[in-house]
Design a protein around this motif. Structure first.
Motif, PDB file in Angstrom:
ATOM      1  N   GLN A  66     -11.263  -1.819   2.905  1.00 38.41           N
ATOM      2  CA  GLN A  66     -11.116  -2.294   4.293  1.00 38.41           C
ATOM      3  C   GLN A  66     -12.392  -2.985   4.750  1.00 38.41           C
ATOM      4  OE1 GLN A  66      -8.775  -1.281   7.028  1.00 38.41           O
ATOM      5  NE2 GLN A  66      -7.331  -0.252   5.706  1.00 38.41           N
ATOM      6  N   GLY A  73       0.811  -1.224   0.000  1.00 38.33           N
ATOM      7  CA  GLY A  73       0.000   0.000   0.000  1.00 38.33           C
ATOM      8  C   GLY A  73       0.838   1.266   0.000  1.00 38.33           C
ATOM      9  N   CYS A  83      -5.671  -3.375  -0.974  1.00 39.62           N
ATOM     10  CA  CYS A  83      -6.272  -3.420   0.353  1.00 39.62           C
ATOM     11  C   CYS A  83      -6.334  -4.846   0.899  1.00 39.62           C
ATOM     12  CB  CYS A  83      -7.684  -2.874   0.229  1.00 39.62           C
ATOM     13  SG  CYS A  83      -8.238  -2.272   1.761  1.00 39.62           S
ATOM     14  N   ILE A 138      -9.000   2.361  -0.780  1.00 42.28           N
ATOM     15  CA  ILE A 138      -8.533   1.589   0.397  1.00 42.28           C
ATOM     16  C   ILE A 138      -9.582   1.644   1.498  1.00 42.28           C
ATOM     17  CG2 ILE A 138      -6.547   1.017   1.803  1.00 42.28           C
ATOM     18  CD1 ILE A 138      -4.893   2.982   0.643  1.00 42.28           C
ATOM     19  N   THR A 185      -3.188  -5.504   2.816  1.00 45.58           N
ATOM     20  CA  THR A 185      -3.105  -4.811   4.105  1.00 45.58           C
ATOM     21  C   THR A 185      -3.947  -5.508   5.168  1.00 45.58           C
ATOM     22  OG1 THR A 185      -3.079  -2.806   2.754  1.00 45.58           O
ATOM     23  CG2 THR A 185      -3.225  -2.496   5.119  1.00 45.58           C
ATOM     24  N   ALA A 203      -6.238   0.389  -5.628  1.00 50.37           N
ATOM     25  CA  ALA A 203      -6.362   0.478  -4.164  1.00 50.37           C
ATOM     26  C   ALA A 203      -7.233  -0.640  -3.612  1.00 50.37           C
ATOM     27  CB  ALA A 203      -6.953   1.831  -3.779  1.00 50.37           C
TER      28      ALA A 203
END
Length: 409
Positions: free
Chosen positions: A60, A20, A111, A56, A114, A107
């Protein structure tokens, strides 16, 4: 777990965490060139940063339930494939609108890496080791914004900005292979988890209603939006207003990261003497003073390149102290809903970050003052939210001294 296996896991989880930041920071030195090539303004190019943050933020919330329902590796594979294809698209992009859209898709893909890396730390390591693992990942996360723009500056100046996205494309492929081969299946799919919107939303609402969650999540996220403001404004400030070249910009950005990482490491030392609440309170007071002085200097045109760097360095240092503490206190009440709480905290932080960077694209043109104004306002709002929110917390859940939960950009 053998030392070799431990190091291997840390390296793979670290590379997932770093994807990221690399995708955010590596192309920043290329803003002027991208604007020239796509016949647009640098401010319009900075919208591609906002669209990335929105991606992002949405991602999430999307991956949290998917990772619990289907296990860790399938959603991770899917997300990385999306990332790889979007990165390749950015290499051949011909107009700014497609570029902004592809950054959003990129993104959403990144994600997965992450969210999965945070979830897998909880799966793979004993509870007592988790803070230590998070600190190691924080170091990787911290090195990324130092390395990425510096490498990006050299690549952009010597080979052009398209090559930056070719490098991200190759990174995506390497991380995909490493994670599929080197990571164990750390979590059995839980088919009892519903992917219907209603139970997911009610779960998020349950988390949101917890006073300790909303007080520290919003305090942290509003204060942290200053970092996103700086990231979005920095190419305009340094390259357009102060006229530094892409390589120098990369080095300035790397130097700034030292402040944020250094102070978040200092934070672990200070926590032996002070509570997280005291640290947040002190950091926000200091941050308010710094931004007000910074604002007075910028409005009266008293800033040079060096004094701007010094003020930003001090500002980011305060964030490095408040951020791990707000993250820790936000997550402390959730033994059960940790996944949803973590996803929601990340989404709030990145959603507000997207708003801040969007404001930069509109207001920051030929002066440092609008950026500093956004930073001052967000800092003061964060301080107010903290003091109002604290009144609603009836039974506070403390973090153990070792629980150093850190969620960075």
């Amino acid at each position: 777990m053998t030392t070799k296996k431990y190091i291997q896991l840390i390296l793979i989880l670290g590379s997932l965490t770093a994807l990221g930041p690399f995708s955010i920071d590596m192309y920043l030195p290329g803003f002027s060139d991208i604007a020239k090539d796509l016949n647009t303004s640098v401010a319009k190019v900075s919208m591609s940063l906002s669209s990335y943050f929105i991606g992002i933020s949405a991602g999430q919330l999307l991956y949290g339930p998917l990772l619990d329902r289907f296990g860790r590796k399938k959603p991770l594979f899917l997300g990385l494939m999306v990332y790889i294809l979007a990165s390749l698209g950015c290499v051949y992009v011909a107009d700014i609108d497609s570029f902004i859209f592809l950054r959003f898709i990129q993104a959403i893909g990144s994600c997965a890496a992450t969210v999965a890396s945070v979830a897998m730390v909880r799966d793979l390591f004993p509870v007592k080791d988790i803070p230590k693992v998070f600190s190691l990942l924080m170091l990787v996360l911290g090195l990324s914004p130092m390395l990425a723009p510096t490498i990006g500056g050299y690549v952009t100046q010597d080979f052009g900005w398209h090559i930056v996205f070719l490098i991200l494309f190759c990174m995506g492929i390497a991380i995909l292979i490493a994670s599929q081969v080197g990571l164990p299946n750390s979590y059995k799919p839980d088919h009892s988890i519903s992917l219907k919107p209603k139970p997911i939303i009610s779960n998020f609402l349950k988390v949101l209603k917890e006073p300790q969650f909303y007080t520290y999540a919003f305090t942290g996220a509003i204060a942290f939006s200053g970092l996103f403001t700086y990231v979005a404004a920095s190419p305009i400030i340094f390259m357009n207003i102060y006229h530094v070249d892409a390589k120098t910009y990369g080095w300035i950005f790397a130097f700034m990261s030292v402040s944020f990482i250094g102070s978040s490491q200092l934070n672990s030392v200070l926590l032996k003497r002070f509570s997280s609440e005291q640290m947040i309170f002190a950091a926000l007071i200091l941050q308010s003073i710094i931004t007000i002085v910074f604002l007075i200097l910028s409005v009266n045109n008293l800033l040079s390149l060096y004094s701007t760097i010094v003020m930003l360095f001090l500002f980011l240092g305060c964030l490095g102290i408040s951020n791990p503490n707000t993250a820790g206190l936000t997550m402390a009440p959730f033994a059960k809903n940790a996944g949803s709480a973590s996803a929601l905290m990340g989404a709030i932080q990145l959603g507000l970050g997207a708003l801040a960077s969007f404001a930069v694209g509109i207001f920051v043109k030929d002066s440092v003052a609008p950026m500093v104004l956004i930073m001052t306002v967000t800092t003061i709002i964060a301080f107010v939210v903290l003091n109002i929110g604290k009144r609603f917390i009836k039974n506070k859940v403390e973090i153990a001294e070792s629980d150093d939960v850190v969620v960075g950009h």
